[in-house]
Motif scaffolding. Structure first.
Motif, PDB file in Angstrom:
ATOM      1  N   VAL A 122      18.290 -16.144 -31.500  1.00 45.65           N
ATOM      2  CA  VAL A 122      19.092 -16.038 -32.722  1.00 45.65           C
ATOM      3  C   VAL A 122      20.278 -16.999 -32.635  1.00 45.65           C
ATOM      4  N   TYR A 123      20.799 -17.339 -33.812  1.00 50.61           N
ATOM      5  CA  TYR A 123      21.882 -18.309 -33.927  1.00 50.61           C
ATOM      6  C   TYR A 123      23.020 -17.678 -34.719  1.00 50.61           C
ATOM      7  N   PRO A 124      24.018 -17.111 -34.016  1.00 52.48           N
ATOM      8  CA  PRO A 124      25.117 -16.441 -34.718  1.00 52.48           C
ATOM      9  C   PRO A 124      26.063 -17.440 -35.384  1.00 52.48           C
ATOM     10  N   ARG A 125      26.610 -17.019 -36.508  1.00 52.30           N
ATOM     11  CA  ARG A 125      27.666 -17.797 -37.158  1.00 52.30           C
ATOM     12  C   ARG A 125      28.977 -17.459 -36.453  1.00 52.30           C
ATOM     13  N   ASN A 126      30.039 -18.103 -36.829  1.00 48.65           N
ATOM     14  CA  ASN A 126      31.341 -17.865 -36.196  1.00 48.65           C
ATOM     15  C   ASN A 126      31.813 -16.425 -36.343  1.00 48.65           C
TER      16      ASN A 126
END
Length: 190
Positions: free
Chosen positions: A86-90
């Motif tokens: 997964v690629y979390p946002r800030n």
């Protein structure tokens, strides 16, 4: 732990091999540092749908593939964990991009069967060192995000791990109870 194979309700299951580098507890939170060898993985990509909408569908595709839905008709047994990148946002919310992967079982690492589903790609993944935090229960996006936050706080802001992605791992995707899940942070290589 090396190549653990166990019999389960769903047949023979092979757990990805790793070398335990350390087991630590900080502020009451226990985690492990593990080294995984390189290997071939079957992977499916998704863009545009959120974690909870798409993971079940993608996991089924991979389980069908290793269960025999491939050009050779090879039932490879079950491999764990299922690894969702997964690629979390800030703000910590997961982006609508993810990759679900499963390590091809050892007997098929040299020549993985050819997927019949064109969405499944066979990839060579490099070895990696991860910080692993284990937890139980049914895990969806909110549970994985909460555990990732817990691991982030435990490791601290200066720990050498990648912040742009992490791994949500499921060892028992078909079990109705007693599930084992983990969050893995990829350690930055020195």
């Amino acid at each position: 732990m090396f190549g653990m194979i166990k019999n389960s309700l769903f047949g023979t299951t092979e757990e990805a091999e790793y070398k335990m580098l350390s087991s630590e507890t900080k502020e009451g939170v226990s985690f492990e540092v593990r080294r995984y060898d390189p290997g071939k993985y079957a992977s499916v990509y998704s863009e545009g749908r959120n974690f909870d909408q798409v993971t079940g569908e993608l996991v089924r595709k991979l389980l069908m593939y290793i269960g025999g839905s491939n050009e050779q008709g090879e039932a490879m047994g079950t491999a764990v964990p299922l690894i969702i990148t997964v690629y979390p946002r800030n703000d910590g919310v997961l982006s609508r991009r993810l990759v679900v992967g499963i390590r091809v079982p050892s007997l098929f690492q040299q020549e993985p069967p050819t997927p019949t589903d064109s969405a499944i790609k066979i990839e060579d993944r490099p070895g990696m060192t991860v910080y692993a935090l284990q937890f139980g229960g049914f895990a969806g996006e909110s549970e994985y995000r909460a555990e990732a936050l817990r691991l982030t706080r435990t490791l601290g802001e200066t720990a050498p791990f990648q912040r742009k992605q992490y791994f949500c791992c499921s060892y028992d995707p078909l079990k109705p109870y007693g599930r084992r899940n983990e969050v893995w942070f990829l350690q930055e290589e020195p």
